[in-house]
Design an enzyme around this catalytic site. Structure first.
Site: not given
Length: 306
Positions: A14, A17, A40-43, A223
């Protein structure tokens, strides 16, 4: 001139990245994910729209870039196709630019079920319940199913039936859960195989060709370093190598191909899930950071510890 760059997180994930990769990706021809999966959660904010990338490399909002999902990832077809449909609203031909390693291990319904049951027990460690850990367990136990196995249906069905027989015994005897149907899962994954067929590759061919043609690659980590399976705050970690070296095994590349390493950190630290956090604030400042930084997980929506 620097050609190939890797972007990794320096904290517990978080860090931002995805935003860094998106910012840099316009100067690259390939964006490659090398570990993790739909945890993963790439915003990324593009014009007036917010995109959350779970499996697909987030540099693909740039229309001249190819996205690679490498063999070090674990792949949930259901999550992938949902994500793909959202991105098609922006670029209807985006799937032509997505390449998936035939060596990726598949996340199966029993991985999701086992992950959820574990996390809802007193032994949970705070995972995203996306089946990531159980899928990597099967990979290293040498019983996992890979994307390439989908194209040998007899072999896939034989392995699937053996796996479900073992998993059902485990689910019923240990967790008193309902058994899974191997025929229903087989039919569903054969449907996935047809839809995925045009995107499946041997990823090392892509990188070999890129190197010969001087194409620039950005390697996208997920991560963060403190969640690395070997060097993080074990056992409260993810199930893959999140550090720079993870790209070498997760994509089948030479370490010489990585010319620059960028580590991303926030001015303050956050963490999702259980595990040590020596500087965590339970006072008002922690809540203020969460509110002002909108510190809620992009994958689970859980409030982040600050």
């Amino acid at each position: 001139m620097i050609n190939n760059t890797i972007v990794v997180g320096l904290q517990w994930g978080d860090e931002g990245k995805g935003k860094v990769v998106d910012y840099l990706a316009g100067d690259y021809q390939i964006d490659a994910r090398f570990q993790g999966g739909s945890n993963a959660g790439h915003t990324v904010q593009f014009k007036d729209t917010k995109f959350i990338f779970h499996l697909i490399p987030c540099g693909l909002l740039h229309k001249d870039i190819i996205g690679v999902i490498g063999s070090g990832c674990v792949f949930d077809p259901d999550v992938f196709f949902n994500e793909l449909e959202d991105l098609k609203k922006y670029d209807s031909s985006i799937e032509e630019r997505i390449k998936i390693s035939r060596f990726c291990h598949l996340i199966m319904p029993y991985h999701l079920l086992i992950d959820r049951i574990r996390e809802e027990s007193k032994h949970g460690i705070g995972t995203t319940k996306r089946g990531i850990g159980p899928a990597y367990e099967d990979k290293y136990a040498r019983v996992g199913l890979r994307i390439g196995d989908l194209y040998n249906p007899e072999y896939f069905e034989k392995k699937l039936r053996a796996n479900i027989s073992r998993k059902n015994h485990f689910l019923m005897e240990i967790y008193h859960a309902e058994p899974l149907s191997d025929s229903e899962i087989f039919d569903r994954y054969m449907g996935y195989a047809e839809r995925l067929k045009s995107m499946i590759v041997n990823e090392y061919d892509i990188f070999e060709t890129a190197e010969k043609n001087n194409k620039k690659i950005i390697f996208e980590g997920a991560q963060g370093a403190l969640l690395d399976i070997s060097y993080g705050t074990y056992p409260y970690v993810t199930s893959s190598n999140t550090i720079v070296g993870g790209a070498v095994s997760g994509l089948g590349i030479s370490p010489m191909l990585i010319e620059r390493s960028l580590g991303v950190a926030k001015a303050y630290t956050t963490r999702v899930g259980h595990g040590p956090f020596p500087t965590e604030s339970e006072a008002a400042i922690g809540e203020d950071l969460r509110r002002m930084g909108n510190e809620y997980g992009a994958t689970t929506g859980r409030p982040r510890r600050c």
